[in-house]
Design a protein around this motif. Sequence first.
Motif, PDB file in Angstrom:
ATOM      1  N   GLN A  35      13.821  21.350  -6.378  1.00  0.00           N
ATOM      2  CA  GLN A  35      14.448  21.064  -7.659  1.00  0.00           C
ATOM      3  C   GLN A  35      13.707  19.954  -8.406  1.00  0.00           C
ATOM      4  O   GLN A  35      13.582  19.995  -9.624  1.00  0.00           O
ATOM      5  N   GLU A  36      13.213  18.974  -7.634  1.00  0.00           N
ATOM      6  CA  GLU A  36      12.578  17.834  -8.311  1.00  0.00           C
ATOM      7  C   GLU A  36      11.286  18.251  -9.009  1.00  0.00           C
ATOM      8  O   GLU A  36      10.978  17.773 -10.095  1.00  0.00           O
ATOM      9  N   GLY A  89       0.783  -1.232   0.000  1.00  0.00           N
ATOM     10  CA  GLY A  89       0.000   0.000   0.000  1.00  0.00           C
ATOM     11  C   GLY A  89       0.810   1.276   0.000  1.00  0.00           C
ATOM     12  O   GLY A  89       0.289   2.342  -0.250  1.00  0.00           O
ATOM     13  N   GLN A  90       2.085   1.191   0.314  1.00  0.00           N
ATOM     14  CA  GLN A  90       2.891   2.404   0.363  1.00  0.00           C
ATOM     15  C   GLN A  90       4.323   2.034  -0.019  1.00  0.00           C
ATOM     16  O   GLN A  90       4.854   1.047   0.460  1.00  0.00           O
ATOM     17  N   GLY A  91       4.915   2.825  -0.916  1.00  0.00           N
ATOM     18  CA  GLY A  91       6.290   2.534  -1.292  1.00  0.00           C
ATOM     19  C   GLY A  91       7.032   3.805  -1.645  1.00  0.00           C
ATOM     20  O   GLY A  91       6.408   4.823  -1.966  1.00  0.00           O
ATOM     21  N   TYR A  92       8.343   3.747  -1.548  1.00  0.00           N
ATOM     22  CA  TYR A  92       9.141   4.937  -1.867  1.00  0.00           C
ATOM     23  C   TYR A  92      10.165   4.599  -2.935  1.00  0.00           C
ATOM     24  O   TYR A  92      10.879   3.593  -2.823  1.00  0.00           O
ATOM     25  N   LEU A  93      10.228   5.442  -3.965  1.00  0.00           N
ATOM     26  CA  LEU A  93      11.260   5.265  -4.985  1.00  0.00           C
ATOM     27  C   LEU A  93      12.522   5.969  -4.515  1.00  0.00           C
ATOM     28  O   LEU A  93      12.449   6.928  -3.745  1.00  0.00           O
ATOM     29  N   PRO A  94      13.681   5.494  -4.966  1.00  0.00           N
ATOM     30  CA  PRO A  94      14.897   6.259  -4.683  1.00  0.00           C
ATOM     31  C   PRO A  94      14.781   7.622  -5.356  1.00  0.00           C
ATOM     32  O   PRO A  94      14.211   7.761  -6.431  1.00  0.00           O
ATOM     33  N   LYS A  95      15.309   8.642  -4.690  1.00  0.00           N
ATOM     34  CA  LYS A  95      15.188   9.996  -5.239  1.00  0.00           C
ATOM     35  C   LYS A  95      16.060  10.129  -6.481  1.00  0.00           C
ATOM     36  O   LYS A  95      17.259   9.842  -6.452  1.00  0.00           O
ATOM     37  N   ALA A  96      15.442  10.558  -7.577  1.00  0.00           N
ATOM     38  CA  ALA A  96      16.195  10.670  -8.819  1.00  0.00           C
ATOM     39  C   ALA A  96      16.884  12.027  -8.929  1.00  0.00           C
ATOM     40  O   ALA A  96      17.887  12.165  -9.610  1.00  0.00           O
ATOM     41  N   PHE A  97      16.298  13.035  -8.265  1.00  0.00           N
ATOM     42  CA  PHE A  97      16.835  14.386  -8.415  1.00  0.00           C
ATOM     43  C   PHE A  97      17.325  14.890  -7.065  1.00  0.00           C
ATOM     44  O   PHE A  97      16.961  14.372  -6.021  1.00  0.00           O
ATOM     45  N   SER A  98      18.139  15.948  -7.134  1.00  0.00           N
ATOM     46  CA  SER A  98      18.682  16.518  -5.907  1.00  0.00           C
ATOM     47  C   SER A  98      17.547  17.091  -5.049  1.00  0.00           C
ATOM     48  O   SER A  98      16.552  17.598  -5.563  1.00  0.00           O
ATOM     49  N   ILE A 102       6.313   8.025 -12.633  1.00  0.00           N
ATOM     50  CA  ILE A 102       7.656   8.011 -12.050  1.00  0.00           C
ATOM     51  C   ILE A 102       7.984   9.375 -11.460  1.00  0.00           C
ATOM     52  O   ILE A 102       8.514   9.472 -10.348  1.00  0.00           O
ATOM     53  N   LEU A 103       7.605  10.444 -12.205  1.00  0.00           N
ATOM     54  CA  LEU A 103       7.913  11.790 -11.706  1.00  0.00           C
ATOM     55  C   LEU A 103       7.212  12.053 -10.377  1.00  0.00           C
ATOM     56  O   LEU A 103       7.849  12.463  -9.408  1.00  0.00           O
ATOM     57  N   ILE A 104       5.890  11.787 -10.327  1.00  0.00           N
ATOM     58  CA  ILE A 104       5.161  12.081  -9.087  1.00  0.00           C
ATOM     59  C   ILE A 104       5.667  11.208  -7.948  1.00  0.00           C
ATOM     60  O   ILE A 104       5.883  11.673  -6.850  1.00  0.00           O
ATOM     61  N   SER A 105       5.829   9.906  -8.244  1.00  0.00           N
ATOM     62  CA  SER A 105       6.130   9.029  -7.121  1.00  0.00           C
ATOM     63  C   SER A 105       7.576   9.152  -6.680  1.00  0.00           C
ATOM     64  O   SER A 105       7.899   8.733  -5.575  1.00  0.00           O
ATOM     65  N   SER A 106       8.448   9.724  -7.516  1.00  0.00           N
ATOM     66  CA  SER A 106       9.791   9.959  -6.979  1.00  0.00           C
ATOM     67  C   SER A 106       9.792  11.223  -6.127  1.00  0.00           C
ATOM     68  O   SER A 106      10.651  11.390  -5.264  1.00  0.00           O
ATOM     69  N   ILE A 107       8.802  12.106  -6.333  1.00  0.00           N
ATOM     70  CA  ILE A 107       8.705  13.287  -5.476  1.00  0.00           C
ATOM     71  C   ILE A 107       8.008  12.942  -4.167  1.00  0.00           C
ATOM     72  O   ILE A 107       8.512  13.207  -3.095  1.00  0.00           O
TER      73      ILE A 107
END
Lengths: 351, 290
Positions: free
Chosen positions: B139-140, B117-126, B205-210
Amino acid sequence: MSLPCGTRNYSYNTDMAIIRTKTQWVMFSLFLLALFTLPFYLPSSWFDIVNSIGIIVIAVVGLNILMGYCGQLSLGHAGFMAVGAYTTAILSQSMQMPFLVSLICSGLSAGLIGLIFGIPSLRVKGFYLAISTIAAQFIIIWVLKNWTGVTHGANGLDVMQASIGGFIFDSEIKQFFLIFSVAAISVLFATNLARSRIGRAFIAVRDNDLAAAVMGINIFNYKLLGFFLGCFFAGIAGSLYAQYKGHISYEDFTFQQSILYIGMLIIGGLGSSIGPIFGTIIIETLQKLLTNWVAPWLEQTITFLPTGFSSGLNLMLFGLVFILILIFEPRGIARLWSLFKGSYRLWPFSY
Amino acid sequence: MELLIQNIVTGLTIGMIYALIALGFALIWKSSGVANLALGQLVLISSWFTYGMLVQLKMPFLIGMLLTIAFAIILGWLIERLALRPLIGQPILSLIAVTLGLAYFLEGLTAFIWPQGQGYLPKAFSQDSIQIGAAMVQQELLWGAVISLLLFILLSLFFKYHKMGIAMRATADDQLAIQACAVPVNRIFSMSWIFACIVAATGGILISSIAAINYGLVETGFKSFSVVILGGMESFLGCIVAGPIIGICETFGGSLFGSSVKELIPFLIIIIVIMFKPFGLFGEERIERI
């Protein structure tokens, strides 16, 4: 209209009757008898399923008037149900209204809210209308969530069990009689509505609203009437739900539920009076079986999948059935039923 | 004043991501006339897939991204082939309903494979914020906006100059005529679904990495419908103009009336637009004849 062999009508009354032959009368009475004696032979643990089927049938019958006959899409039916449920909660709890009054008021209030959100249907249709009813769902739930002075927000409201003239419906079986009486009246009303002038006007609007307007049907009135009636039934269902559960909160009326009702209607058969009943019974029973028996069993037997995977099973299976029905039998189980009736009438001759 | 600029900049960047998701909707609507209500679920499942690749299987970032794109392509092709193609020529009600069924199915599938139900992607941007004039921007978010804008420009160019893009526009205009010109309409439908899934995956990907991957992504999908409605369904330009408008309205509403109002604003905009200007800013008004 297919009629059994050798049945002839000699008056307009017999021509218009819903039940025409002696066999049909016998079958119908037997069905009613079997339905209302259900408490005598069904184990009482089944009654939460049976009662929720009864409540949902009312909501789906309303949706059928709106979607199946009038052709207006509503993706916010659970939201309208919530309006009815909260009306009952507020009227019966803080104003001590008798149950029957609050039942009718719930229907009316849901119908009025439905009218407001039905106004866009005069200018747009199809997808635009779908989106505006999605917005209706979210706006209604947002109001219920944030208008804490009246709705108590996330805590929800307690609702008294229904009572008519001092008789309190305080057990599953008493509730069963209440819910199924209302459901039977609703189904009868909807069936007759579809055969009346209003129902025919609805069908004309559904098939081609421009052509209907040219023929002199007031689209403005009939589209709004469709919304009012559809949401009225949703309100009635919501009211029954509220007093049956005893406690409601806005989380009981999610967007998924709205889709579920549409799914039940389409699986059962759009625009047929028996479709909503089939659809509701099949989907509701399947879901309860899955969550109560199949899912725990799968969780125990299959260990290599992450725990809790079976929560998705329900949604997945429903989505799959929904898509398959749309592809292979777009007119739903009601059509299969009428094919079956047509063939057993002629049995053992195939023509 | 500072707050004003801050709100505008934040709204703009968030709105660009809404616009990106809405773009996926407009793609399908424009070429095949199917309203895709499973938008949020497409975003959800592709975000979870990325999670599965990057976090659970610990792939390198680049390969994970490529696999996600490949997954989106396969998903789009499968959806069109299995669910939509059998329904060509059916009434609009069936077409809307089948995407609802699809939404349910995809949601179930994600809950089946990723029940947490909940997961975190590694941060792609600074993670640092940067100063633009008087406003601080994460920045992201800025990167998200830039990528959306790039995709928008690419897609517009594709539709304007590429042979396939022109064929897609022609299909939207008149299916029968384009079939008579020997253009394979089936392939165009499946191409448009593939594109839409790629766009949805990118947005996801953009939203979930933020933020995080959870059910909120589906709600973001619903919010994107307001972009579609405000901009007009036929128009890419509409998406890219309406997205920032919605974003700005949302942040302003949020800062003026409190954060709970923020969720309501896209839906209010839908109702207002449909009541007063149903075909949006750039949509084509349909004139119906019997």
